[in-house]
Scaffold this motif. Structure first.
Motif, mmCIF file in Angstrom:
data_model
loop_
_atom_site.group_PDB
_atom_site.id
_atom_site.type_symbol
_atom_site.label_atom_id
_atom_site.label_comp_id
_atom_site.label_asym_id
_atom_site.label_seq_id
_atom_site.Cartn_x
_atom_site.Cartn_y
_atom_site.Cartn_z
ATOM 1 N N MET A 21 0.828 -1.203 0.000
ATOM 2 C CA MET A 21 0.000 0.000 0.000
ATOM 3 C C MET A 21 0.869 1.262 0.000
ATOM 4 N N TYR A 22 1.926 1.239 0.784
ATOM 5 C CA TYR A 22 2.849 2.382 0.825
ATOM 6 C C TYR A 22 3.431 2.642 -0.558
ATOM 7 N N ARG A 23 3.911 1.579 -1.189
ATOM 8 C CA ARG A 23 4.531 1.743 -2.496
ATOM 9 C C ARG A 23 3.510 2.143 -3.555
ATOM 10 N N MET A 24 2.288 1.652 -3.428
ATOM 11 C CA MET A 24 1.246 2.033 -4.374
ATOM 12 C C MET A 24 0.967 3.531 -4.283
ATOM 13 N N ALA A 25 0.888 4.051 -3.063
ATOM 14 C CA ALA A 25 0.670 5.487 -2.888
ATOM 15 C C ALA A 25 1.858 6.290 -3.412
ATOM 16 N N MET A 26 3.060 5.820 -3.089
ATOM 17 C CA MET A 26 4.271 6.521 -3.506
ATOM 18 C C MET A 26 4.385 6.582 -5.026
ATOM 19 N N HIS A 27 4.176 5.452 -5.677
ATOM 20 C CA HIS A 27 4.313 5.425 -7.131
ATOM 21 C C HIS A 27 3.128 6.078 -7.828
ATOM 22 N N GLY A 28 1.960 6.047 -7.178
ATOM 23 C CA GLY A 28 0.840 6.785 -7.749
ATOM 24 C C GLY A 28 1.155 8.263 -7.853
ATOM 25 N N ALA A 29 1.807 8.793 -6.812
ATOM 26 C CA ALA A 29 2.240 10.195 -6.876
ATOM 27 C C ALA A 29 3.277 10.397 -7.973
ATOM 28 N N GLY A 30 4.098 9.364 -8.197
ATOM 29 C CA GLY A 30 5.101 9.469 -9.252
ATOM 30 C C GLY A 30 4.507 9.597 -10.641
ATOM 31 N N ILE A 31 3.352 8.990 -10.852
ATOM 32 C CA ILE A 31 2.686 9.117 -12.153
ATOM 33 C C ILE A 31 2.395 10.583 -12.443
ATOM 34 N N GLY A 32 1.716 11.208 -11.481
ATOM 35 C CA GLY A 32 1.392 12.622 -11.663
ATOM 36 C C GLY A 32 2.630 13.489 -11.738
ATOM 37 N N GLY A 33 3.634 13.161 -10.916
ATOM 38 C CA GLY A 33 4.854 13.956 -10.919
ATOM 39 C C GLY A 33 5.589 13.907 -12.238
ATOM 40 N N ALA A 34 5.700 12.698 -12.815
ATOM 41 C CA ALA A 34 6.409 12.562 -14.083
ATOM 42 C C ALA A 34 5.659 13.244 -15.221
ATOM 43 N N ALA A 35 4.352 12.996 -15.297
ATOM 44 C CA ALA A 35 3.566 13.595 -16.376
ATOM 45 C C ALA A 35 3.535 15.116 -16.253
ATOM 46 N N LEU A 36 3.291 15.590 -15.025
ATOM 47 C CA LEU A 36 3.244 17.034 -14.816
ATOM 48 C C LEU A 36 4.611 17.664 -15.012
ATOM 49 N N GLY A 37 5.657 16.948 -14.544
ATOM 50 C CA GLY A 37 7.011 17.479 -14.705
ATOM 51 C C GLY A 37 7.393 17.626 -16.165
ATOM 52 N N GLY A 38 7.110 16.597 -16.975
ATOM 53 C CA GLY A 38 7.423 16.706 -18.395
ATOM 54 C C GLY A 38 6.678 17.845 -19.060
ATOM 55 N N ALA A 39 5.395 18.003 -18.714
ATOM 56 C CA ALA A 39 4.608 19.090 -19.292
ATOM 57 C C ALA A 39 5.131 20.452 -18.844
ATOM 58 N N MET A 40 5.507 20.572 -17.561
ATOM 59 C CA MET A 40 6.019 21.844 -17.046
ATOM 60 C C MET A 40 7.367 22.203 -17.656
ATOM 61 N N VAL A 41 8.221 21.193 -17.848
ATOM 62 C CA VAL A 41 9.503 21.466 -18.500
ATOM 63 C C VAL A 41 9.272 22.016 -19.899
ATOM 64 N N ALA A 42 8.338 21.397 -20.639
ATOM 65 C CA ALA A 42 8.053 21.851 -21.994
ATOM 66 C C ALA A 42 7.428 23.239 -22.012
ATOM 67 N N ALA A 43 6.557 23.541 -21.032
ATOM 68 C CA ALA A 43 5.811 24.796 -21.048
ATOM 69 C C ALA A 43 6.545 25.943 -20.356
ATOM 70 N N MET A 44 7.241 25.655 -19.246
ATOM 71 C CA MET A 44 7.809 26.712 -18.411
ATOM 72 C C MET A 44 9.317 26.640 -18.242
ATOM 73 N N GLY A 45 9.916 25.547 -18.656
ATOM 74 C CA GLY A 45 11.343 25.383 -18.477
ATOM 75 C C GLY A 45 11.641 24.576 -17.226
ATOM 76 N N PRO A 46 12.839 23.979 -17.146
ATOM 77 C CA PRO A 46 13.162 23.067 -16.043
ATOM 78 C C PRO A 46 13.316 23.744 -14.687
ATOM 79 N N GLY A 47 13.628 25.028 -14.651
ATOM 80 C CA GLY A 47 13.878 25.704 -13.374
ATOM 81 C C GLY A 47 12.693 25.667 -12.436
ATOM 82 N N TRP A 48 11.497 25.862 -12.958
ATOM 83 C CA TRP A 48 10.311 25.887 -12.112
ATOM 84 C C TRP A 48 9.968 24.503 -11.575
#
Length: 447
Positions: A151-178
């Motif tokens: 359960m711990y790992r499921m929660a942790m990796h579930g957050a990773g899904i959003g983090g990776a997808a959002l991070g890639g989109a933010m890098v493309a839209a706003m740059g890596p610094g933000w």
């Protein structure tokens, strides 16, 4: 008499006590930031004019101090209150990522700036990882330990899904610094949550002979278990080549063949979705031969390197990443459950540090050589080499009898669990930590 409102209030399982809940919440916050930061750091180097070799050097700069200080970090975490070690490490990571973000947002950072700040982040991780793993294993016990870890790992990796997808989109839209700035804020929030962990139930250690004595004691625990040192040796190669493929070659293939950081973030998000699926499976499934089943599930880790070598289109790469994520999660839960079952509680962090040390020891070399290997052999050949190495070392570890034969214990525990509930100490669980006579759990290995 229980009020109607109280009866409608959702109840946590008995094993999901205060510490477990805080650790899970902090892991969610951290993974939301860190998965995007992995993408951001690579593209910050590329945007500053760096090449694949520079990306590898920055990745190696984080891993070198991680390797150098891991054993010390494990001994410190078994000697001091683990939550204080975790908070101090989170503070260092917050400061280093915040400075990295400021430099990237303000203008082109110099390569030595990125190397130094990555090294500071790796130092914090060296002290955090053994303390975190020891604290997690001390927060649950008994028959439901495997389910709690899943359960711990499921929660942790579930957050990773959003983090990776959002991070890639933010890098493309706003740059890596933000994205790096978001990661720094996530470390601050997670450190605040971990400051409230309750360690009163954990038995204080008797004064020992010093740090070196603690390290020797941890080494005896580590080397005396063939299943432990053989799988750590296996993962010294697996983590190195998979890390090089994902940290160096993945962003380069994404830039040249897939369309940039967005598709690569999608692929990493698919890996995260796979880990969630694998963790969910492990909340229901309790394989009897823990390590044998887990090791079989390491073979699919060769697939992402092969997919990048072809390279497959984004949809195919995402499918491969999903399968490998699900498979490695079966290994991850099986591994930490074995660690929890076989290692005494007071030595969790030290043995975990040897696990971490062996697993990441070759990563600096692999990431630093990834660029030169691409120049000599070509990117596709280097990636195929990564895939072959994963298969070979995983097949080799199956020849170790303990890996094939070590089994799960299923003894029911009737007493209250103080580590999970935060209540007064009760009798120690013999399944959880006193079985030191039997011959780590990588919560993080690839997740």
């Amino acid at each position: 008499m229980t009020s109607p409102a109280a009866s409608r209030r959702p109840r946590r399982p008995a094993w999901a006590g205060r510490n477990y809940t805080l650790l899970t919440a902090a892991a969610i916050v951290t993974n939301l930031g860190s998965h995007g930061a992995l993408i951001a750091a690579a593209f910050a180097v590329l945007d500053a004019g760096g090449d694949g070799g520079d990306v590898g050097l920055v990745a190696a700069a984080r891993t070198v101090p991680l390797v150098l200080f891991l054993l010390v970090g494990g001994a410190v975490a078994d000697r001091l209150p683990r939550h204080r070690v975790m908070v101090a490490a989170n503070t260092l990571n917050c400061v280093s990522q915040g400075a990295f973000a400021v430099l990237v947002i303000a203008g082109e950072p110099q390569l030595w700036h990125m190397l130094l700040l990555s090294a500071l982040g790796g130092t914090g991780q060296a002290f955090f990882s053994p303390a975190s793993e020891g604290m997690l294993m001390a927060s649950v016990t008994g028959e439901q330990a495997s389910r709690a870890f899943a359960m711990y790992r499921m929660a942790m990796h579930g957050a990773g899904i959003g983090g990776a997808a959002l991070g890639g989109a933010m890098v493309a839209a706003m740059g890596p610094g933000w994205v790096l700035a978001v990661d720094a804020a996530a470390f601050a929030v997670a450190g605040g949550l971990r400051a409230f962990l309750d360690v009163r139930h954990i038995r204080a250690r008797e004064p020992g002979e010093g740090l070196l004595s603690d390290l020797r004691d941890g080494w005896k625990e580590f080397i005396g278990r063939p299943w432990l040192w053989s799988i750590v040796a296996q993962f010294s190669v697996v983590v190195a080549v998979v890390g090089a493929a994902e940290a160096v070659y993945g962003p380069l293939v994404a830039r040249d063949e897939l369309g940039g950081p967005g598709p690569w973030g999608l692929a990493l998000g698919a890996f995260g979705l796979g880990t969630v699926a694998g963790a969910f499976l492990m909340t229901r499934w309790k394989p009897r031969r823990l390590l044998f089943v887990g090791t079989l599930c390491v073979f699919p880790l060769a697939l992402p390197s092969a997919a990048l070598a072809v390279p497959l289109p984004v949809s195919g790469l995402a499918a491969v990443m999903f399968v490998s994520g699900a498979a490695i999660e079966v290994f991850g839960v099986s591994w930490i459950t074995t660690m929890h079952q076989e290692i005494p509680e007071e030595k969790f962090s030290r043995v975990s540090a040897y696990d971490w040390f062996g697993s990441v020891g070759m990563v600096p070399l692999a990431t630093a050589l990834a660029g030169p290997a691409e120049s000599v052999f070509g990117r596709s050949s280097a990636l195929w080499g990564c895939a072959v190495l994963v298969v070979v070392v995983t097949a080799a570890v199956l020849f170790v009898p303990d890996v094939r034969n070590l089994t799960r214990r299923t003894k029911e525990i009737a007493q209250a669990v103080p580590a999970a509930t935060g209540d007064k100490p009760g009798p120690r669980d013999p399944v959880a930590g006193d079985a030191s006579a039997d011959a780590e759990g990588s919560v993080r290995r690839l997740g």
